[in-house]
Motif scaffolding. Structure first.
Motif, PDB file in Angstrom:
ATOM      1  N   UNK A 112       0.828  -1.206   0.000  1.00 51.40           N
ATOM      2  CA  UNK A 112       0.000   0.000   0.000  1.00 51.40           C
ATOM      3  C   UNK A 112       0.862   1.256   0.000  1.00 51.40           C
ATOM      4  N   UNK A 113       1.928   1.238   0.790  1.00 45.70           N
ATOM      5  CA  UNK A 113       2.776   2.416   0.928  1.00 45.70           C
ATOM      6  C   UNK A 113       3.555   2.751  -0.340  1.00 45.70           C
ATOM      7  N   UNK A 114       3.559   1.855  -1.318  1.00 47.04           N
ATOM      8  CA  UNK A 114       4.274   2.112  -2.576  1.00 47.04           C
ATOM      9  C   UNK A 114       3.325   2.433  -3.723  1.00 47.04           C
ATOM     10  N   UNK A 115       2.024   2.548  -3.463  1.00 51.22           N
ATOM     11  CA  UNK A 115       1.056   2.668  -4.553  1.00 51.22           C
ATOM     12  C   UNK A 115       1.208   3.932  -5.385  1.00 51.22           C
ATOM     13  N   UNK A 116       1.836   4.939  -4.839  1.00 52.39           N
ATOM     14  CA  UNK A 116       2.024   6.157  -5.633  1.00 52.39           C
ATOM     15  C   UNK A 116       2.975   5.909  -6.803  1.00 52.39           C
ATOM     16  N   UNK A 117       3.732   4.807  -6.753  1.00 48.24           N
ATOM     17  CA  UNK A 117       4.659   4.464  -7.827  1.00 48.24           C
ATOM     18  C   UNK A 117       4.057   3.453  -8.803  1.00 48.24           C
ATOM     19  N   UNK A 118       2.870   2.960  -8.504  1.00 47.48           N
ATOM     20  CA  UNK A 118       2.233   1.963  -9.359  1.00 47.48           C
ATOM     21  C   UNK A 118       1.644   2.611 -10.603  1.00 47.48           C
ATOM     22  N   UNK A 119       1.446   1.809 -11.626  1.00 45.29           N
ATOM     23  CA  UNK A 119       0.723   2.255 -12.813  1.00 45.29           C
ATOM     24  C   UNK A 119      -0.730   2.544 -12.424  1.00 45.29           C
ATOM     25  N   UNK A 120      -1.143   3.806 -12.557  1.00 43.86           N
ATOM     26  CA  UNK A 120      -2.490   4.250 -12.191  1.00 43.86           C
ATOM     27  C   UNK A 120      -2.843   3.846 -10.762  1.00 43.86           C
ATOM     28  N   UNK A 121      -1.873   4.002  -9.869  1.00 49.41           N
ATOM     29  CA  UNK A 121      -2.074   3.601  -8.477  1.00 49.41           C
ATOM     30  C   UNK A 121      -3.238   4.296  -7.802  1.00 49.41           C
ATOM     31  N   UNK A 122      -3.363   5.596  -8.002  1.00 50.95           N
ATOM     32  CA  UNK A 122      -4.452   6.323  -7.352  1.00 50.95           C
ATOM     33  C   UNK A 122      -5.808   5.879  -7.886  1.00 50.95           C
ATOM     34  N   UNK A 123      -5.864   5.592  -9.192  1.00 52.57           N
ATOM     35  CA  UNK A 123      -7.127   5.188  -9.800  1.00 52.57           C
ATOM     36  C   UNK A 123      -7.606   3.819  -9.310  1.00 52.57           C
ATOM     37  N   UNK A 124      -6.679   2.999  -8.809  1.00 55.86           N
ATOM     38  CA  UNK A 124      -7.075   1.682  -8.311  1.00 55.86           C
ATOM     39  C   UNK A 124      -8.091   1.819  -7.188  1.00 55.86           C
ATOM     40  N   UNK A 125      -7.877   2.806  -6.325  1.00 56.50           N
ATOM     41  CA  UNK A 125      -8.803   3.029  -5.219  1.00 56.50           C
ATOM     42  C   UNK A 125     -10.143   3.580  -5.656  1.00 56.50           C
ATOM     43  N   UNK A 126     -10.234   4.024  -6.901  1.00 59.11           N
ATOM     44  CA  UNK A 126     -11.499   4.510  -7.424  1.00 59.11           C
ATOM     45  C   UNK A 126     -12.291   3.383  -8.090  1.00 59.11           C
ATOM     46  N   UNK A 127     -11.598   2.289  -8.430  1.00 55.85           N
ATOM     47  CA  UNK A 127     -12.251   1.180  -9.123  1.00 55.85           C
ATOM     48  C   UNK A 127     -13.003   0.260  -8.171  1.00 55.85           C
ATOM     49  N   UNK A 128     -12.373  -0.047  -7.030  1.00 61.40           N
ATOM     50  CA  UNK A 128     -12.969  -1.042  -6.139  1.00 61.40           C
ATOM     51  C   UNK A 128     -12.443  -0.842  -4.722  1.00 61.40           C
ATOM     52  N   UNK A 129     -12.944  -1.645  -3.797  1.00 59.52           N
ATOM     53  CA  UNK A 129     -12.477  -1.605  -2.416  1.00 59.52           C
ATOM     54  C   UNK A 129     -11.059  -2.163  -2.330  1.00 59.52           C
ATOM     55  N   UNK A 130     -10.362  -1.782  -1.270  1.00 60.03           N
ATOM     56  CA  UNK A 130      -9.030  -2.309  -0.991  1.00 60.03           C
ATOM     57  C   UNK A 130      -9.043  -2.984   0.371  1.00 60.03           C
ATOM     58  N   UNK A 131      -8.514  -4.194   0.425  1.00 54.51           N
ATOM     59  CA  UNK A 131      -8.368  -4.918   1.681  1.00 54.51           C
ATOM     60  C   UNK A 131      -6.884  -5.017   1.980  1.00 54.51           C
ATOM     61  N   UNK A 132      -6.455  -4.332   3.024  1.00 47.63           N
ATOM     62  CA  UNK A 132      -5.037  -4.236   3.361  1.00 47.63           C
ATOM     63  C   UNK A 132      -4.720  -5.192   4.503  1.00 47.63           C
ATOM     64  N   UNK A 133      -3.758  -6.074   4.270  1.00 43.90           N
ATOM     65  CA  UNK A 133      -3.352  -7.047   5.282  1.00 43.90           C
ATOM     66  C   UNK A 133      -2.080  -6.575   5.965  1.00 43.90           C
ATOM     67  N   UNK A 134      -2.134  -6.425   7.270  1.00 40.59           N
ATOM     68  CA  UNK A 134      -0.973  -5.976   8.024  1.00 40.59           C
ATOM     69  C   UNK A 134       0.013  -7.093   8.269  1.00 40.59           C
ATOM     70  N   UNK A 135       0.575  -7.619   7.201  1.00 40.46           N
ATOM     71  CA  UNK A 135       1.426  -8.806   7.327  1.00 40.46           C
ATOM     72  C   UNK A 135       2.910  -8.478   7.402  1.00 40.46           C
ATOM     73  N   UNK A 136       3.267  -7.211   7.241  1.00 37.39           N
ATOM     74  CA  UNK A 136       4.683  -6.846   7.262  1.00 37.39           C
ATOM     75  C   UNK A 136       5.046  -5.982   8.457  1.00 37.39           C
ATOM     76  N   UNK A 137       4.065  -5.718   9.297  1.00 37.25           N
ATOM     77  CA  UNK A 137       4.347  -4.946  10.506  1.00 37.25           C
ATOM     78  C   UNK A 137       4.515  -3.457  10.290  1.00 37.25           C
TER      79      UNK A 137
END
Length: 219
Positions: A112-137
């Motif tokens: 999640x913390x790297x999404x600003x570097x993803x291809x259309x990262x911001x738009x991903x949150x406009x398409x659907x819900x996001x389920x974030x798993x706290x698996x890395x602490x």
């Protein structure tokens, strides 16, 4: 009214391991998902591809791994893609094909913390819900700062943020299993046991195609 709540979990799955499966079980329960589709990347956009097993082999291992879990399925849609498997494109295709399904994209807290570097990262949150798993602490406060700065959101007090004109971001704490596909590849290539790191069905598959797999992973 939309139908089943379906999680979408992408990855290279090179190979699939118990960390992938435990994550699915946790989110089926905590996020109250009805099903989860695991979507192997055909051409991972941010990884070296020389040592990645052929797409069909990774799918076969994944299907063997989840054979006793009917709520999990393998989606081979990335096979149709000629270019890199960008998350935005995968989500858009899934929504176009099943417009009545309530999709949520599953990702780790560090991702999640790297999404600003993803291809259309911001738009991903406009398409659907996001389920974030706290698996890395990752620090929940850091996640909150990122989400509030990246999107225009309404924050709730229960690990939930509603994106204006978009989906909902929900955070879930899951057991941190220090297991990775790269670690399993290294152990397997050096002849060390990988019991309880991968499902038995995956171990059997690796042994059945050991010559081809070894050649690829040593590339």
């Amino acid at each position: 009214m939309k139908n089943a709540r379906t999680g979408l979990l992408g990855g290279s799955f090179n190979p699939p391991h118990i960390g992938h499966l435990r994550l699915c079980i946790e989110l089926l329960e905590q996020a109250e998902l009805d099903t989860i589709q695991l979507i192997p990347a055909h051409i991972p956009p941010h990884k070296k591809v020389d040592n990645i097993l052929p797409f069909d082999m990774r799918c076969a291992m994944l299907e063997a791994a989840i054979q006793d879990h009917p709520e999990l399925s393998v989606n081979r849609m990335e096979r149709e893609r000629t270019g890199p498997s960008f998350t935005f494109d995968t989500l858009q295709t899934s929504i176009d094909r099943s417009p009545d399904t309530n999709f949520t994209f599953i990702l780790g807290d560090n991702d999640l913390l790297t999404m600003e570097k993803w291809y259309k990262g911001k738009e991903i949150g406009m398409l659907c819900d996001l389920t974030v798993a706290g698996r890395s602490g990752a620090d929940p406060a850091e996640l909150d700062i990122f989400i509030n700065s990246f999107w225009n959101v309404k924050r709730h007090n229960t690990g939930r943020w509603d994106i204006l004109n978009g989906g909902t971001v929900r955070y879930f704490s899951v057991p941190i299993l220090d297991i990775s596909s790269s670690m399993i590849r290294s152990r397997w290539l050096s002849g060390k046991k990988i019991d309880w790191l991968v499902p038995q069905t995956v171990k059997v598959y690796l042994e059945s195609y050991s010559q081809e797999i070894r050649k690829t992973w040593q590339a």
